[in-house]
Scaffold this active site. Structure first.
Site, PDB file in Angstrom:
ATOM      1  N   ASP A  14     -17.365  -9.373  -6.516  1.00 18.32           N
ATOM      2  CA  ASP A  14     -17.423  -7.933  -6.247  1.00 18.32           C
ATOM      3  C   ASP A  14     -18.902  -7.547  -6.209  1.00 18.32           C
ATOM      4  O   ASP A  14     -19.765  -8.336  -6.611  1.00 18.32           O
ATOM      5  CB  ASP A  14     -16.700  -7.162  -7.371  1.00 18.32           C
ATOM      6  CG  ASP A  14     -16.761  -5.645  -7.184  1.00 18.32           C
ATOM      7  OD1 ASP A  14     -16.580  -5.183  -6.039  1.00 18.32           O
ATOM      8  OD2 ASP A  14     -16.995  -4.920  -8.166  1.00 18.32           O
ATOM      9  N   SER A  15     -19.152  -6.332  -5.779  1.00 18.25           N
ATOM     10  CA  SER A  15     -20.529  -5.848  -5.781  1.00 18.25           C
ATOM     11  C   SER A  15     -21.021  -5.643  -7.216  1.00 18.25           C
ATOM     12  O   SER A  15     -22.224  -5.591  -7.448  1.00 18.25           O
ATOM     13  CB  SER A  15     -20.601  -4.527  -5.025  1.00 18.25           C
ATOM     14  OG  SER A  15     -19.675  -3.617  -5.572  1.00 18.25           O
ATOM     15  N   CYS A  77     -13.131  -6.549  -4.058  1.00 15.18           N
ATOM     16  CA  CYS A  77     -13.958  -5.392  -3.705  1.00 15.18           C
ATOM     17  C   CYS A  77     -13.309  -4.735  -2.492  1.00 15.18           C
ATOM     18  O   CYS A  77     -13.161  -5.379  -1.442  1.00 15.18           O
ATOM     19  CB  CYS A  77     -15.367  -5.876  -3.369  1.00 15.18           C
ATOM     20  SG  CYS A  77     -16.444  -4.573  -2.746  1.00 15.18           S
ATOM     21  N   GLU A 156     -19.641   3.009 -13.437  1.00 16.49           N
ATOM     22  CA  GLU A 156     -20.718   2.104 -13.879  1.00 16.49           C
ATOM     23  C   GLU A 156     -21.496   2.729 -15.045  1.00 16.49           C
ATOM     24  O   GLU A 156     -22.038   2.029 -15.879  1.00 16.49           O
ATOM     25  CB  GLU A 156     -21.653   1.755 -12.712  1.00 16.49           C
ATOM     26  CG  GLU A 156     -20.995   0.902 -11.631  1.00 16.49           C
ATOM     27  CD  GLU A 156     -21.148  -0.614 -11.837  1.00 16.49           C
ATOM     28  OE1 GLU A 156     -22.177  -1.037 -12.367  1.00 16.49           O
ATOM     29  OE2 GLU A 156     -20.207  -1.352 -11.463  1.00 16.49           O
ATOM     30  N   CYS A 190     -10.502   0.981  -4.413  1.00 16.72           N
ATOM     31  CA  CYS A 190     -11.766   0.424  -4.897  1.00 16.72           C
ATOM     32  C   CYS A 190     -11.468  -0.132  -6.283  1.00 16.72           C
ATOM     33  O   CYS A 190     -10.796   0.526  -7.089  1.00 16.72           O
ATOM     34  CB  CYS A 190     -12.814   1.533  -4.965  1.00 16.72           C
ATOM     35  SG  CYS A 190     -14.277   1.101  -5.916  1.00 16.72           S
ATOM     36  N   HIS A 192     -13.126  -0.417  -8.867  1.00 13.63           N
ATOM     37  CA  HIS A 192     -13.663   0.317 -10.024  1.00 13.63           C
ATOM     38  C   HIS A 192     -12.696   1.397 -10.520  1.00 13.63           C
ATOM     39  O   HIS A 192     -12.756   1.802 -11.680  1.00 13.63           O
ATOM     40  CB  HIS A 192     -14.970   1.037  -9.649  1.00 13.63           C
ATOM     41  CG  HIS A 192     -16.188   0.168  -9.645  1.00 13.63           C
ATOM     42  ND1 HIS A 192     -16.404  -0.813  -8.710  1.00 13.63           N
ATOM     43  CD2 HIS A 192     -17.262   0.137 -10.485  1.00 13.63           C
ATOM     44  CE1 HIS A 192     -17.561  -1.397  -8.967  1.00 13.63           C
ATOM     45  NE2 HIS A 192     -18.100  -0.843 -10.033  1.00 13.63           N
TER      46      HIS A 192
END
Ligand code: DGL
Length: 278
Positions: A14-15, A77, A156, A190, A192
């Site tokens: 993933d990023s 991702c 994040e 996504c 996240h």
């Protein structure tokens, strides 16, 4: 001695940290498998970049993961999955999946009224990848998409509490159009976003089914490996080896906050130069 194919690790990337939502599910579903995880934390976010840049990063990520000798690759991702599309040869000689198809299959199975909401990064929503995949399964489906550019930086930064005023206001802002259109399923497109699940669920209401794209990709990987007779014969707990393009210490710290507990397994740094060379 070369390792037998079935005993190789499952590769996930993933990023950043979002793909850990897929890893957590993989550990639950296949505790005996070894996992290699790469988070491109030095270059996150991907979701606000151009398709060309995302594709270039994705190729470097895949090439790096391949060098660790894996038996399957999961692009955990939503952004990468949406941009690389159905590129079948992305994994080369090992099975490859993104999160779009697994999430869409689950959403189409769950919807009762055929109205499916999709949230993701700007690049994901711009690509229309989820909508196209949904209409391949259900031609009559109504797809209501919305980009949520601030969700990734919020996650994040650990701003995820459903009672936090920022979380409340951004959730309402991003999800109102989808709620107003009467979606009964919402794809968290996504990886996240499951960390905002409580706030999202509270806003959308109990009748709306939330689909975690990362968790669905893990289930899809289990089916693929089972179907191709590629599961490990190991009986002890598998290991997870982490790679990050930024500081290993920061990765460990943030991953532990992200997952709400200690992570076992080593964390290694891979430099951008090494990635570009892969
Ligand atoms: N985890 C990525 C995704 O699923 C989003 C993070 C980013 O923008 O790089 O789309």
């Amino acid at each position: 001695m070369t390792e037998p194919m079935n005993e190789r690790a499952v590769g996930v990337f993933d990023s950043g940290l979002g793909g850990l939502t897929c890893v957590a599910e993989l550990i639950k579903l296949m505790p005996h498998e070894n996992i290699v995880y790469f988070g491109d934390t030095a270059r996150i976010p991907y979701g606000t970049r151009s398709n060309e840049t995302i594709l270039e990063y994705a190729k470097q990520d895949v090439n790096f993961i391949k060098r660790t000798n894996v038996k399957m690759i999961i692009a955990a991702c939503g952004t990468v999955s949406s941009i690389v599309g159905k590129t079948k040869d992305f994994g080369g000689d090992v099975p490859f999946t993104g999160v779009v198809i697994p999430a869409v299959q689950a959403a189409c199975a769950a919807t009762r009224n055929g109205r499916i909401g999709v949230i993701g990064t700007p690049a994901t929503i711009r690509s229309g990848a989820y909508g196209k995949a949904i209409r391949n399964i259900r031609t009559d489906a109504a797809v209501i998409g919305n980009a949520c550019p601030l969700f990734v930086p919020m996650v994040e930064a650990g701003i995820t509490d459903k009672n936090d005023p920022v979380v409340k206001s951004m959730t309402e802002r991003y999800l109102k159009p989808i709620k107003n259109e009467g979606a009964d399923v919402l794809i968290l497109g996504c990886t996240h976003y499951p960390h905002l699940r409580e706030a999202i669920s509270e806003f959308m209401g109990d009748d709306v089914t939330l689909i975690s794209s990362g968790a669905e990709a893990a289930k899809y990987a289990l089916n693929t490996l089972t179907g191709q007779n590629m599961l490990s014969s190991r009986t002890d707990q598998g290991t997870v080896t982490y790679y990050t393009s930024d500081s290993a210490e920061l990765f460990r710290e943030n991953a532990e906050t992200f997952l709400g507990g200690k992570i076992s397994g080593e964390v290694n740094r891979v430099t951008i130069e090494e990635l570009i060379r892969s």
